[in-house]
Design a protein around this motif. Structure first.
Motif, PDB file in Angstrom:
ATOM      1  N   PRO A   1       0.973  -1.545   0.292  1.00 50.07           N
ATOM      2  CA  PRO A   1       0.711  -0.345  -0.229  1.00 50.07           C
ATOM      3  C   PRO A   1       0.978   1.150  -0.102  1.00 50.07           C
ATOM      4  O   PRO A   1       2.387   1.529   0.535  1.00 50.07           O
ATOM      5  CB  PRO A   1      -0.900   0.515   1.818  1.00 50.07           C
ATOM      6  CG  PRO A   1      -0.894  -1.363   1.792  1.00 50.07           C
ATOM      7  CD  PRO A   1       0.831  -2.090   0.970  1.00 50.07           C
ATOM      8  N   GLN A   2       0.168   2.186  -0.454  1.00 55.13           N
ATOM      9  CA  GLN A   2       1.403   3.686  -0.171  1.00 55.13           C
ATOM     10  C   GLN A   2       1.699   4.446   1.017  1.00 55.13           C
ATOM     11  O   GLN A   2       2.650   4.776   0.808  1.00 55.13           O
ATOM     12  CB  GLN A   2      -0.083   4.662  -1.568  1.00 55.13           C
ATOM     13  CG  GLN A   2       0.522   5.693  -1.518  1.00 55.13           C
ATOM     14  CD  GLN A   2       2.239   5.403  -2.553  1.00 55.13           C
ATOM     15  OE1 GLN A   2       1.527   4.736  -3.758  1.00 55.13           O
ATOM     16  NE2 GLN A   2       2.991   6.470  -2.730  1.00 55.13           N
ATOM     17  N   GLN A   3       1.080   4.040   1.787  1.00 52.42           N
ATOM     18  CA  GLN A   3       1.208   4.266   3.195  1.00 52.42           C
ATOM     19  C   GLN A   3       2.811   4.005   3.685  1.00 52.42           C
ATOM     20  O   GLN A   3       3.352   3.768   4.160  1.00 52.42           O
ATOM     21  CB  GLN A   3      -0.229   3.417   3.764  1.00 52.42           C
ATOM     22  CG  GLN A   3      -1.421   4.793   3.756  1.00 52.42           C
ATOM     23  CD  GLN A   3      -1.836   3.860   3.677  1.00 52.42           C
ATOM     24  OE1 GLN A   3      -1.518   3.528   2.288  1.00 52.42           O
ATOM     25  NE2 GLN A   3      -2.567   2.652   3.405  1.00 52.42           N
ATOM     26  N   VAL A   4       2.900   2.228   3.556  1.00 53.67           N
ATOM     27  CA  VAL A   4       3.707   1.660   3.609  1.00 53.67           C
ATOM     28  C   VAL A   4       4.792   2.306   2.625  1.00 53.67           C
ATOM     29  O   VAL A   4       6.080   2.562   3.260  1.00 53.67           O
ATOM     30  CB  VAL A   4       3.563   0.025   3.340  1.00 53.67           C
ATOM     31  CG1 VAL A   4       4.999  -0.505   3.510  1.00 53.67           C
ATOM     32  CG2 VAL A   4       2.744  -0.139   4.868  1.00 53.67           C
ATOM     33  N   ILE A   5       4.888   1.895   1.507  1.00 51.72           N
ATOM     34  CA  ILE A   5       5.633   2.812   0.203  1.00 51.72           C
ATOM     35  C   ILE A   5       6.889   4.355   0.949  1.00 51.72           C
ATOM     36  O   ILE A   5       7.395   4.345   1.227  1.00 51.72           O
ATOM     37  CB  ILE A   5       5.106   3.196  -0.717  1.00 51.72           C
ATOM     38  CG1 ILE A   5       4.324   1.391  -1.220  1.00 51.72           C
ATOM     39  CG2 ILE A   5       6.216   3.892  -1.671  1.00 51.72           C
ATOM     40  CD1 ILE A   5       4.296   1.329  -3.089  1.00 51.72           C
ATOM     41  N   ALA A   6       5.481   5.014   1.466  1.00 50.57           N
ATOM     42  CA  ALA A   6       6.272   6.585   2.151  1.00 50.57           C
ATOM     43  C   ALA A   6       7.015   6.114   3.477  1.00 50.57           C
ATOM     44  O   ALA A   6       7.281   7.177   4.231  1.00 50.57           O
ATOM     45  CB  ALA A   6       4.351   6.808   2.282  1.00 50.57           C
ATOM     46  N   THR A   7       6.992   5.194   3.818  1.00 55.60           N
ATOM     47  CA  THR A   7       7.718   4.768   4.776  1.00 55.60           C
ATOM     48  C   THR A   7       9.209   4.640   4.254  1.00 55.60           C
ATOM     49  O   THR A   7      10.015   4.523   5.436  1.00 55.60           O
ATOM     50  CB  THR A   7       7.548   3.812   6.034  1.00 55.60           C
ATOM     51  OG1 THR A   7       7.018   1.968   5.372  1.00 55.60           O
ATOM     52  CG2 THR A   7       5.941   4.020   6.850  1.00 55.60           C
ATOM     53  N   MET A   8       9.394   4.078   2.855  1.00 55.68           N
ATOM     54  CA  MET A   8      10.829   3.597   2.941  1.00 55.68           C
ATOM     55  C   MET A   8      12.155   4.816   2.613  1.00 55.68           C
ATOM     56  O   MET A   8      11.432   6.224   2.866  1.00 55.68           O
ATOM     57  CB  MET A   8      10.925   2.925   1.169  1.00 55.68           C
ATOM     58  CG  MET A   8      10.278   2.064   1.002  1.00 55.68           C
ATOM     59  SD  MET A   8      10.592   0.626   1.700  1.00 55.68           S
ATOM     60  CE  MET A   8       8.922  -0.050   2.108  1.00 55.68           C
TER      61      MET A   8
END
Ligand SMILES: [Zn+2]
Length: 281
Positions: A231-238
């Protein structure tokens, strides 16, 4: 170039909600194996990543390290650490001459201390990792996903900056040049940026059997290469979300163009099982 033998080991695992790893996934927990590649090179044994080690469990009891194990609950059984599995195969820890770390997160680096003779090809750690100027606090180092207690005191001395190794053309679509780890083109560290600073994959163009590209945490599941991204929210934590998506796009094209290559994400149980069946134990 001698044909290299590659064995995939699993040194502990964590678990994650499938939904965090792929859009539309369920809320059930799926295992995230901590994969270690054992590569027998004529001049020494090489490891790609070192998985969990028993010290991880002790090191993540106090705060702030406990935050890390809340996020990534690592589990390791007796006999399961890389050094124990190597010993069971008759490989002494001192025979490991080189470790290539995809990155410094503890599920990849907890075993490094068990191989005191190895040079370590890896990204520089954040301030606060051993040998760095100690500007960073334990809190900030942990916030970077790095547990200083997992790295040797002489990390800075033993670390080899991949950029100082000879460049070599990987011949892989969209991957460009890599770093020649052993000087004979048989083991090539490949920048796969995005997940964490200096994240490295490992290209093995001279294996017995199928060619192997180990991609660490460039993607968590092989499904990402057929469009099932986190999900985008997870990608944003990269570390660098845009680079993370660009890397997955490049790997997706490569997977389509070169179905002959085994592309192995460290934490994809299905892929690791399939690759182990092909590569043998
Ligand atoms: Zn990981």
């Amino acid at each position: 170039m001698t044909a290299l033998h590659v064995t995939l080991l699993v040194a502990g695992h964590s678990s994650q909600r499938e939904r965090l790893a792929r859009r539309g996934g369920s809320w059930r927990s799926v295992p995230f194996p901590a994969t270690v590649a054992l590569i027998e090179h004529p001049t020494g044994t090489v490891l790609y990543d070192t998985g969990y080690a028993h010290r991880y469990v002790d090191a993540t009891r106090p705060m702030p390290e406990r935050l890390y194990s809340w996020l990534i609950p690592g589990v390791i059984s007796p006999g399961e650490s890389a050094v124990e599995q190597l010993a069971a195969r008759g490989v002494d820890a001192s025979a490991v001459s080189t470790i290539v770390l995809s990155h410094l997160h503890a599920d990849h680096s907890s075993g490094v201390l068990d191989f005191p003779a190895a040079r370590i090809v890896a990204a520089e750690g954040p301030d606060g990792t051993p040998g760095q100027r100690a500007r960073g606090s334990l809190w900030s180092t942990t916030a970077h996903g790095v547990l200083p207690a997992m790295l040797p005191e002489d990390y800075a001395q033993r670390r080899v900056d991949p950029a100082t190794l000879p460049s070599v053309e990987t011949g892989l679509l969209g991957m460009g040049e890599g770093y020649d780890v052993m000087g004979d083109g048989s083991i090539v560290a490949v920048p796969l940026p995005g997940h964490s600073p200096g994240h490295l994959g490992l290209w093995l163009p001279a294996t017995q059997g199928p060619r192997v590209l180990l991609v660490g945490d460039a993607c968590w599941l092989r499904a990402a290469l057929t469009g099932d991204l986190p999900p985008q929210q997870v990608i944003a934590t990269m570390h660098d979300p845009d680079a993370y998506v660009r890397t997955i796009t490049a790997l997706t094209r490569l997977a389509a163009a070169r179905p002959d290559i085994l592309i192995v994400p460290s934490h994809c149980q299905e892929t690791v099982d399939a690759a182990r069946a092909v590569l043998g134990g």
